[in-house]
Design an enzyme around this catalytic site. Structure first.
Site, mmCIF file in Angstrom:
data_model
loop_
_atom_site.group_PDB
_atom_site.id
_atom_site.type_symbol
_atom_site.label_atom_id
_atom_site.label_comp_id
_atom_site.label_asym_id
_atom_site.label_seq_id
_atom_site.Cartn_x
_atom_site.Cartn_y
_atom_site.Cartn_z
ATOM 1 N N LEU A 20 43.590 47.441 49.348
ATOM 2 C CA LEU A 20 43.218 47.901 48.010
ATOM 3 C C LEU A 20 41.969 47.224 47.474
ATOM 4 O O LEU A 20 41.254 47.780 46.650
ATOM 5 C CB LEU A 20 44.367 47.636 47.023
ATOM 6 C CG LEU A 20 45.687 48.354 47.319
ATOM 7 C CD1 LEU A 20 46.762 47.840 46.375
ATOM 8 C CD2 LEU A 20 45.522 49.851 47.187
ATOM 9 N N GLY A 21 41.715 46.002 47.915
ATOM 10 C CA GLY A 21 40.557 45.276 47.391
ATOM 11 C C GLY A 21 40.325 43.993 48.149
ATOM 12 O O GLY A 21 41.206 43.481 48.849
ATOM 13 N N GLY A 38 37.359 36.909 46.341
ATOM 14 C CA GLY A 38 36.760 35.683 46.835
ATOM 15 C C GLY A 38 37.736 34.804 47.580
ATOM 16 O O GLY A 38 37.356 34.048 48.463
ATOM 17 N N PHE A 39 39.044 34.876 47.245
ATOM 18 C CA PHE A 39 40.037 34.014 47.871
ATOM 19 C C PHE A 39 40.986 34.798 48.772
ATOM 20 O O PHE A 39 41.969 34.248 49.262
ATOM 21 C CB PHE A 39 40.853 33.271 46.812
ATOM 22 C CG PHE A 39 40.012 32.452 45.893
ATOM 23 C CD1 PHE A 39 38.912 31.756 46.372
ATOM 24 C CD2 PHE A 39 40.291 32.387 44.545
ATOM 25 C CE1 PHE A 39 38.135 30.987 45.528
ATOM 26 C CE2 PHE A 39 39.517 31.622 43.696
ATOM 27 C CZ PHE A 39 38.439 30.921 44.185
ATOM 28 N N VAL A 63 43.881 42.253 48.863
ATOM 29 C CA VAL A 63 45.065 42.866 48.266
ATOM 30 C C VAL A 63 45.418 44.119 49.049
ATOM 31 O O VAL A 63 44.540 44.935 49.367
ATOM 32 C CB VAL A 63 44.829 43.207 46.782
ATOM 33 C CG1 VAL A 63 46.089 43.807 46.166
ATOM 34 C CG2 VAL A 63 44.400 41.973 46.007
ATOM 35 N N ASP A 98 39.414 34.819 32.535
ATOM 36 C CA ASP A 98 38.667 35.823 33.314
ATOM 37 C C ASP A 98 39.123 37.225 32.952
ATOM 38 O O ASP A 98 39.317 38.074 33.820
ATOM 39 C CB ASP A 98 38.837 35.573 34.805
ATOM 40 C CG ASP A 98 37.795 36.331 35.642
ATOM 41 O OD1 ASP A 98 36.709 36.616 35.097
ATOM 42 O OD2 ASP A 98 38.064 36.642 36.813
#
Length: 661
Positions: free
Chosen positions: A348-349, A352-353, A356, A467
């Protein structure tokens, strides 16, 4: 003119210019604190005189000079500094270029500071000399540096070099407050370093400034082939190629000078190491033979318990954080099967860490799995942060954590799946946006507000998200807004109002000015982010875009300009003018402007925002000039770049400009 406001607190424009090579000269220009100066004002006249005098006076004064011109509110303070290894001719040439850029870009502003590779120049309406102000900045080239092959050995050498140079500049060469040197890493590799302070601060403050800069340098570049951190009173830099002109480097350390071990010591060490390895292998073998499934579960539980333990509470050390008993621990094999072994088709995405993935459990329930990087320390910190926070938070407008897993170096967080993805897909997609009615939009706005109110005031822990942005607001099947991604969130003590951090994380365009410029964050930082989202939703425009090109206006400046001129309807998405209740939409625009005020004190808290949204009968105060409304957007070089970070939501990927200092 406000003489008491600090330079960093009033910073309203930062322009970073660079080219795509790690060793290119970095340049940074800031203009701040009002754009109302005119060519006929006495302050402007004094500024011209001061800037014209700085290059020649500085070159004659061995590279550092400060002065002031004028009286009262029209007084201008100026300072110029050349790098300690630059001759008078190059110093004067650099400062002439710098003053020209300042007059081109910042002549309407009361404060400015400009960094070139060989010099820096600063002016202000307040007396800043003899005052140490640290607000470290990373030039974009830092992210372009390659990673080193042996980070432990490399890091040990460059940190030793830079620490030694800092002491040299602050105490041994305190007259120039400059030091440069080198250290040998291998026969083919040498690290070159440079540190410098402005000469108006005492040695102990110079060392403090350099220590802060080196702390930031370690954060960004400890495993890279070079890096730079710059601030108003000091700067530090290291490279693998010679970039300075110091004729007598203060530190050289070659491999030949390292201590040699005796042969018998080496033999003994090898024998002992071999014995230790054999014993260790034997112990591992025996333990593996005896370990049962029960032991494995206990081991996993212990890891989860450790991950959920607090790092530190300087006030009381008393947070009752989540323990593993409160979590549903899922089997790794089950998650692999649900995501088809983390296949790209289910991705899905990308963040940076980690990534998903969408998954489907055996009972048919859809889930979103955040797979954090196996080897990333920051990934573990994000994993720990979300365990600490989300497992204890239960609210309709927060994404729900279903479980977690820590097996075979995997760190997995399992959430409820959001079929309608994130809010930015609807705000900035004209086709999807056209399907949104006002009731849905209003419910989304109210849902975000209620979720923040729960975090700030009603939950067991007081949480600052840090954020908040449209890609971190997810929408379920009924278009209910749910705040997600708590990897950067922080817990506040009951008696805390504001916290300061040297490591600013988040997304440019949604960060409050006091956080972006000074590292100060509070609940009012989230209020600012909420206001930006509200303005984006009713306008259909991104805050990091540019509107009215001839004026280079950001979305906040654009909204404020139209509000002052009584042209609010021009700010709204045309779709809203056709079908939405104009009075309610304009009321939301006013609430958005109240949330993005410059001073955090002037912003409403989320409890007030929820009340104002729920009741149209309550009159709203008039908004003042919002944060960044005075910013000037200048273009100095078409090769300029902005730092980007990729942030993953639970449903899609989004690329956004970010600050991590």
């Amino acid at each position: 003119m406000n003489k008491d406001a600090t330079f960093s607190a009033t910073l309203s424009l930062t322009l970073v210019l660079s080219v795509l090579t790690p060793v290119s000269p970095y340049r940074l220009l800031t203009c701040c604190n009002t754009d109302n100066l005119t060519a006929t004002s006495q302050f402007y006249h004094n500024l011209q005189i001061l800037l014209e005098s700085l290059p020649s006076n500085t070159s004659l004064a061995n590279g550092y000079f400060h002065d002031h011109i004028g009286d009262g509110n029209d007084r201008v303070y100026g300072q110029a500094l050349c790098r300690g290894d630059v001759n008078r001719k190059d110093c004067m040439k650099c400062l002439e270029n710098a003053t020209q850029q300042v007059m081109n870009m910042c002549k309407r502003y009361e404060d400015s500071i400009t960094w070139f590779d060989l010099c820096q120049i600063r002016y202000s309406s307040r007396n800043f000399t003899s005052m140490m102000e640290y607000a470290g900045k990373y030039p974009p080239q830092n992210s372009l540096r390659k990673s080193v092959k042996n980070p432990n050995k490399f890091g040990e050498k460059w940190i030793y070099l830079m620490d030694t140079l800092s002491v040299e500049a602050a105490f041994k060469n305190s007259k120039a407050m400059f030091a440069a040197g080198e250290i040998r890493v291998s026969e083919k590799e040498t690290i070159y370093g440079l540190v410098q302070c402005t000469r108006d601060i005492p040695p102990n403050q110079c060392k403090t400034c350099l220590d802060s800069a080196l702390g930031d340098l370690k954060t960004c570049c400890s495993k890279r082939e070079g890096g730079t951190v710059i601030s108003a009173n000091c700067n530090v830099r290291f490279e693998l190629s010679l970039f300075h002109n110091a004729s007598n480097p203060q530190l050289t350390w070659s491999v030949s000078k390292e201590r040699k071990w005796k042969k018998w010591i080496i033999v003994v060490a090898c024998v002992l190491s071999a014995l230790a390895i054999l014993i260790g292998l034997g112990v591992v073998y025996v333990r593996r033979k005896k370990r049962s499934r029960k032991d494995e579960v206990r081991s996993q539980s212990a890891l989860l318990h450790h991950a959920a333990s607090p790092t530190r509470n300087v006030k009381t050390n008393s947070f009752a954080l989540v323990s593993y008993e409160e979590l549903t621990v899922m089997n790794l094999a089950t998650i692999r099967a649900a995501t088809d072994n983390f296949s790209d088709s289910n991705k899905l995405g990308q963040g940076g860490f980690g990534s998903v993935y969408k998954g489907t459990l055996p009972d048919g329930k859809e889930i979103a799995v955040k797979r954090l990087s196996m080897k990333s320390w920051q990934g573990f910190e994000e994993f720990k942060n979300e365990l600490v926070l989300i497992a204890k938070l239960q609210h309709r407008n927060l994404v729900r954590l279903l479980g977690c897993s820590m097996e075979e170096e995997e760190k997995l967080l399992i959430y409820e799946f959001m079929p309608n993805k994130s809010l930015d897909n609807f705000i900035f997609d004209s086709e999807k946006r056209s399907k949104l009615d006002w009731k849905t939009c209003y419910n989304i706005i109210s849902g975000i507000a209620r979720g923040l109110l729960y975090l700030h005031e009603d939950s067991r822990l007081r949480i600052i998200h840090r954020d908040l942005k449209p890609s971190n607001v997810l929408l379920d099947s009924e278009m209910v807004a749910k705040i997600s991604d708590f990897g950067m969130a922080r817990i506040f003590c009951d008696d805390q109002n504001t916290v300061n951090t040297q490591r600013v994380v988040g997304t440019y365009g949604y960060m409050a000015p006091e956080y972006a410029m000074e590292g100060l964050f509070s609940t009012k930082s989230d209020v600012f982010s909420f206001g930006v989202i509200l303005l984006e939703l009713i306008s259909g425009k991104r805050n990091n875009g540019s509107y009215l090109k001839e004026h280079s206006l950001t979305l906040i400046r654009y909204a404020w300009k139209l509000w002052k001129e009584g042209k609010e309807l021009e700010f709204l998405d045309p779709l809203m003018l056709e079908s939405y209740p104009i009075d309610e939409v304009l009321r939301c625009m006013k609430i958005g402007l109240l949330c993005v005020q410059q001073d955090p004190i002037d912003r409403p808290n989320m409890s007030s925002v929820v009340v104002l949204l729920a009741s149209g009968a309550i009159s709203l105060p008039q908004p003042r000039q919002p944060a960044f409304a005075r910013a000037q957007v200048a273009q100095m070089d078409h090769s300029s770049i902005t730092t980007q970070s990729v942030n993953a939501s639970l449903t899609n990927s989004s690329i956004s400009t970010s600050v991590s200092q």
